[in-house]
Design a protein around this motif. Sequence first.
Motif, PDB file in Angstrom:
ATOM      1  N   LYS A 192      88.852 127.803 -12.256  1.00 48.20           N
ATOM      2  CA  LYS A 192      89.711 128.957 -12.553  1.00 48.20           C
ATOM      3  C   LYS A 192      88.980 130.021 -13.359  1.00 48.20           C
ATOM      4  CE  LYS A 192      92.198 125.867 -14.812  1.00 48.20           C
ATOM      5  NZ  LYS A 192      93.481 125.284 -15.087  1.00 48.20           N
ATOM      6  N   GLU A 193      87.975 129.589 -14.166  1.00 48.24           N
ATOM      7  CA  GLU A 193      87.280 130.560 -15.015  1.00 48.24           C
ATOM      8  C   GLU A 193      86.618 131.650 -14.171  1.00 48.24           C
ATOM      9  OE1 GLU A 193      86.851 127.233 -15.165  1.00 48.24           O
ATOM     10  OE2 GLU A 193      87.192 126.541 -17.214  1.00 48.24           O
TER      11      GLU A 193
ATOM     12  N   ALA B  23      71.790 121.242 -11.566  1.00 52.95           N
ATOM     13  CA  ALA B  23      71.583 122.610 -12.077  1.00 52.95           C
ATOM     14  C   ALA B  23      70.430 122.655 -13.079  1.00 52.95           C
ATOM     15  CB  ALA B  23      72.868 123.112 -12.721  1.00 52.95           C
TER      16      ALA B  23
ATOM     17  N   GLY C  99      80.170 120.225  -8.909  1.00 52.69           N
ATOM     18  CA  GLY C  99      80.862 119.582 -10.031  1.00 52.69           C
ATOM     19  C   GLY C  99      81.281 118.174  -9.619  1.00 52.69           C
TER      20      GLY C  99
ATOM     21  N   MET D 294      95.509 114.959  -9.136  1.00 50.50           N
ATOM     22  CA  MET D 294      94.875 116.097  -8.452  1.00 50.50           C
ATOM     23  C   MET D 294      94.511 115.794  -7.005  1.00 50.50           C
ATOM     24  SD  MET D 294      95.088 118.539 -10.475  1.00 50.50           S
ATOM     25  CE  MET D 294      94.205 119.714  -9.466  1.00 50.50           C
TER      26      MET D 294
ATOM     27  N   THR E  79      80.214 115.254 -10.361  1.00 50.98           N
ATOM     28  CA  THR E  79      80.272 114.188 -11.368  1.00 50.98           C
ATOM     29  C   THR E  79      81.453 114.350 -12.318  1.00 50.98           C
ATOM     30  OG1 THR E  79      78.730 115.530 -12.655  1.00 50.98           O
ATOM     31  CG2 THR E  79      77.773 113.733 -11.380  1.00 50.98           C
ATOM     32  N   GLY E  80      82.250 115.386 -12.139  1.00 47.33           N
ATOM     33  CA  GLY E  80      83.388 115.617 -13.040  1.00 47.33           C
ATOM     34  C   GLY E  80      84.666 114.989 -12.529  1.00 47.33           C
ATOM     35  N   SER E  81      85.734 115.329 -13.228  1.00 45.67           N
ATOM     36  CA  SER E  81      87.031 114.755 -12.922  1.00 45.67           C
ATOM     37  C   SER E  81      87.550 115.214 -11.555  1.00 45.67           C
ATOM     38  CB  SER E  81      87.980 115.168 -14.061  1.00 45.67           C
ATOM     39  OG  SER E  81      89.302 115.073 -13.691  1.00 45.67           O
ATOM     40  N   ILE E  82      87.483 116.524 -11.279  1.00 51.75           N
ATOM     41  CA  ILE E  82      87.899 117.022  -9.961  1.00 51.75           C
ATOM     42  C   ILE E  82      86.955 116.491  -8.883  1.00 51.75           C
ATOM     43  CG2 ILE E  82      88.034 119.108  -8.517  1.00 51.75           C
ATOM     44  CD1 ILE E  82      90.419 118.975 -10.250  1.00 51.75           C
TER      45      ILE E  82
ATOM     46  N   ASP F  73      94.018 124.195  -8.543  1.00 58.44           N
ATOM     47  CA  ASP F  73      94.860 124.039  -9.730  1.00 58.44           C
ATOM     48  C   ASP F  73      96.241 123.618  -9.246  1.00 58.44           C
ATOM     49  OD1 ASP F  73      94.590 124.204 -12.415  1.00 58.44           O
ATOM     50  OD2 ASP F  73      94.346 126.374 -12.491  1.00 58.44           O
TER      51      ASP F  73
ATOM     52  N   ALA G 183      88.904 125.136  -7.730  1.00 54.85           N
ATOM     53  CA  ALA G 183      89.391 124.541  -8.983  1.00 54.85           C
ATOM     54  C   ALA G 183      88.873 125.337 -10.180  1.00 54.85           C
ATOM     55  CB  ALA G 183      88.934 123.087  -9.093  1.00 54.85           C
TER      56      ALA G 183
ATOM     57  N   MET H  28      91.773 114.640 -17.283  1.00 56.60           N
ATOM     58  CA  MET H  28      90.945 115.789 -16.896  1.00 56.60           C
ATOM     59  C   MET H  28      89.690 115.824 -17.754  1.00 56.60           C
ATOM     60  SD  MET H  28      93.957 118.692 -16.678  1.00 56.60           S
ATOM     61  CE  MET H  28      94.386 118.636 -18.417  1.00 56.60           C
ATOM     62  N   GLY H  29      88.771 116.733 -17.428  1.00 56.49           N
ATOM     63  CA  GLY H  29      87.574 116.909 -18.236  1.00 56.49           C
ATOM     64  C   GLY H  29      87.923 117.464 -19.610  1.00 56.49           C
TER      65      GLY H  29
ATOM     66  N   GLY I 113      75.684 119.260 -13.102  1.00 54.66           N
ATOM     67  CA  GLY I 113      75.023 120.075 -14.116  1.00 54.66           C
ATOM     68  C   GLY I 113      73.729 119.448 -14.599  1.00 54.66           C
ATOM     69  N   SER I 114      73.842 118.317 -15.323  1.00 53.32           N
ATOM     70  CA  SER I 114      72.641 117.699 -15.889  1.00 53.32           C
ATOM     71  C   SER I 114      72.637 116.175 -15.805  1.00 53.32           C
ATOM     72  CB  SER I 114      72.498 118.118 -17.361  1.00 53.32           C
ATOM     73  OG  SER I 114      73.673 117.750 -18.057  1.00 53.32           O
ATOM     74  N   ASN I 115      73.727 115.592 -15.376  1.00 51.64           N
ATOM     75  CA  ASN I 115      73.834 114.133 -15.382  1.00 51.64           C
ATOM     76  C   ASN I 115      73.245 113.524 -14.100  1.00 51.64           C
ATOM     77  OD1 ASN I 115      74.576 111.464 -15.587  1.00 51.64           O
ATOM     78  ND2 ASN I 115      76.632 111.912 -16.374  1.00 51.64           N
TER      79      ASN I 115
HETATM   80  P1  NDP Z   1      84.548 118.009 -15.938  1.00 50.78           P
HETATM   81  O1  NDP Z   1      84.051 118.353 -17.288  1.00 50.78           O
HETATM   82  O2  NDP Z   1      85.136 116.664 -15.694  1.00 50.78           O
HETATM   83  O3  NDP Z   1      83.358 118.208 -14.857  1.00 50.78           O
HETATM   84  C1  NDP Z   1      82.585 119.374 -14.865  1.00 50.78           C
HETATM   85  C2  NDP Z   1      81.585 119.332 -13.730  1.00 50.78           C
HETATM   86  O4  NDP Z   1      80.805 120.547 -13.756  1.00 50.78           O
HETATM   87  C3  NDP Z   1      80.587 118.180 -13.845  1.00 50.78           C
HETATM   88  O5  NDP Z   1      80.260 117.732 -12.553  1.00 50.78           O
HETATM   89  C4  NDP Z   1      79.384 118.866 -14.485  1.00 50.78           C
HETATM   90  O6  NDP Z   1      78.158 118.202 -14.222  1.00 50.78           O
HETATM   91  C5  NDP Z   1      79.421 120.192 -13.788  1.00 50.78           C
HETATM   92  N1  NDP Z   1      78.695 121.238 -14.485  1.00 50.78           N
HETATM   93  C6  NDP Z   1      78.786 121.575 -15.804  1.00 50.78           C
HETATM   94  N2  NDP Z   1      77.965 122.619 -16.067  1.00 50.78           N
HETATM   95  C7  NDP Z   1      77.357 122.933 -14.905  1.00 50.78           C
HETATM   96  C8  NDP Z   1      76.391 123.907 -14.534  1.00 50.78           C
HETATM   97  N3  NDP Z   1      75.886 124.786 -15.410  1.00 50.78           N
HETATM   98  N4  NDP Z   1      75.990 123.947 -13.240  1.00 50.78           N
HETATM   99  C9  NDP Z   1      76.480 123.068 -12.353  1.00 50.78           C
HETATM  100  N5  NDP Z   1      77.385 122.123 -12.633  1.00 50.78           N
HETATM  101  C10 NDP Z   1      77.814 122.058 -13.904  1.00 50.78           C
HETATM  102  O7  NDP Z   1      85.570 119.161 -15.537  1.00 50.78           O
HETATM  103  P2  NDP Z   1      86.875 119.078 -14.609  1.00 50.78           P
HETATM  104  O8  NDP Z   1      86.562 118.340 -13.345  1.00 50.78           O
HETATM  105  O9  NDP Z   1      88.037 118.662 -15.426  1.00 50.78           O
HETATM  106  O10 NDP Z   1      87.128 120.628 -14.291  1.00 50.78           O
HETATM  107  C11 NDP Z   1      86.332 121.335 -13.355  1.00 50.78           C
HETATM  108  C12 NDP Z   1      86.989 122.680 -13.077  1.00 50.78           C
HETATM  109  O11 NDP Z   1      88.235 122.445 -12.441  1.00 50.78           O
HETATM  110  C13 NDP Z   1      87.303 123.497 -14.339  1.00 50.78           C
HETATM  111  O12 NDP Z   1      87.150 124.858 -14.052  1.00 50.78           O
HETATM  112  C14 NDP Z   1      88.778 123.189 -14.598  1.00 50.78           C
HETATM  113  O13 NDP Z   1      89.433 124.241 -15.268  1.00 50.78           O
HETATM  114  C15 NDP Z   1      89.290 123.043 -13.174  1.00 50.78           C
HETATM  115  N6  NDP Z   1      90.487 122.210 -13.060  1.00 50.78           N
HETATM  116  C16 NDP Z   1      90.433 120.899 -13.411  1.00 50.78           C
HETATM  117  C17 NDP Z   1      91.555 120.085 -13.317  1.00 50.78           C
HETATM  118  C18 NDP Z   1      91.499 118.631 -13.625  1.00 50.78           C
HETATM  119  O14 NDP Z   1      92.494 117.917 -13.379  1.00 50.78           O
HETATM  120  N7  NDP Z   1      90.423 118.099 -14.151  1.00 50.78           N
HETATM  121  C19 NDP Z   1      92.840 120.647 -12.859  1.00 50.78           C
HETATM  122  C20 NDP Z   1      92.773 122.018 -12.476  1.00 50.78           C
HETATM  123  C21 NDP Z   1      91.620 122.785 -12.569  1.00 50.78           C
HETATM  124  P3  NDP Z   1      77.534 117.104 -15.299  1.00 50.78           P
HETATM  125  O15 NDP Z   1      78.393 115.883 -15.169  1.00 50.78           O
HETATM  126  O16 NDP Z   1      76.164 116.900 -14.809  1.00 50.78           O
HETATM  127  O17 NDP Z   1      77.629 117.744 -16.643  1.00 50.78           O
END
Ligand code: NDP
Length: 394
Positions: free
Chosen positions: A130-131, A62, A13, A272, A15-18, A155, A128, A210-211, A41-43
């Motif tokens: 939690k799901e 992914a 993950g 975070m 490329t996401g916020s965490i 978290d 992170a 956050m995301g 995931g796909s980016n």
């Molecule tokens: P974002 O939406 O910002 O990022 C999600 C990440 O997951 C991206 O890197 C995305 O890749 C990747 N992803 C999505 N689908 C898939 C897949 N099928 N296979 C592999 N990678 C995948 O989410 P957050 O960073 O906000 O949250 C991530 C997790 O952390 C969640 O479970 C959230 O509940 C938890 N969390 C987040 C907090 C926060 O402050 N953001 C705080 C506490 C917990 P791509 O960019 O390519 O789509």
Amino acid sequence: MAGLLMQRVAILGATGSIGASALDVVARHPDTMRASVLAAGSNVAALVALCRRHRPDDAVIADESGFAALRDGLADAGLATRAHAGAAAIDALASGPGCDTVVAAIVGAAGLDSTLAAARAGKRLLLANKESLVLAGELMMAAAREGGAQIIPIDSEHNAIFQCLPRDGAGAGVRRIVLTASGGPFRGRDRATLANVTPAQAVAHPKWSMGPKISVDSATLMNKGLEVIEACHLFGLPPERVDVLVHPQSLVHSLVEFIDGSTLAQLGLPDMRTALAVGLGWPERVQSGVAGLDLLAHGRLDFEAPDTAAFPCLRLAYAALAAGGTAPAVLNAANEVAVSAFLQGRVGFLSIPVLVEETLEALPARAADTLDALREADNEARRVASAALSRHPA
Ligand code: NDP
């Protein structure tokens, strides 16, 4: 992790916020840690950009259709980073010899397999996602025990509790834990005024950046419900010993009350990187880039009870926990479907708890002692919730 010269960190993950926060902390410690695996995931473009900057050994996307673009992007950048694609490749890298620590930060149930793989392989697991705990908490905790993995919750609330509990992890002496909740962007509003809120309003969290999925979960209070379930698994407590308190300033991240009347809390700015630095450095403290807390500047700390009439998702999560078995998996899957539909403008905000409740009613809890049973419940709940979407137009 003490004693390792260089901690190799897999960021799932990325490329996401965490992921961004984790990479920020890792990059502050070039002599002791480095990102060895990055997964998304796909980016592809964002993943390649991160590889240019952090030069991991392996990068994995992914979405298998992204493989050629990833491979070519890495080659064009002149990087030695190996390209991989597919969910199975993420699992293999998360459990393989190329990392010591795994930051599990994929959003949603899609993160389950890689998180489980890292737990079974005995990695230090910065959790992170939690799901995956909501969906398969008992199996996850058993996998970590059997594999020898140390789970450090990321978290912020659970990280706070982790910091407040005795170092040997002993739960003895704990009367209850209190998870704080910011209350989200709609705190103080009654149900009638929530009918027409938009996705843009719902993701505009007042305190945390956050995301989109977790931001909507914060606005419905489902995030807190998922966190109650997460806390029961992580800390081995029954639901009646996990309480929720709304604290709009988001400075007290959670509290542990002991039987002697002491309450310990962890405080800090809502960023975070603190929780991630706790996980990456543990048991030592390392720099996170986050400033200390100036309580004089903030002035006050307020607390109030959560409003479950306006925000029923918290109540639904407690109900799913009480029902046990497959119910938390059903709750989680129905919520993922409902939140995704809300973000796409297909259903209204108030339909989110309705869809979750209808799905829970349609699929009574069954025993959930195998991963297959949980996956089946997850799939069934997605089918039921998706079919119900048309009955709840935006
Ligand atoms: P974002 O939406 O910002 O990022 C999600 C990440 O997951 C991206 O890197 C995305 O890749 C990747 N992803 C999505 N689908 C898939 C897949 N099928 N296979 C592999 N990678 C995948 O989410 P957050 O960073 O906000 O949250 C991530 C997790 O952390 C969640 O479970 C959230 O509940 C938890 N969390 C987040 C907090 C926060 O402050 N953001 C705080 C506490 C917990 P791509 O960019 O390519 O789509």
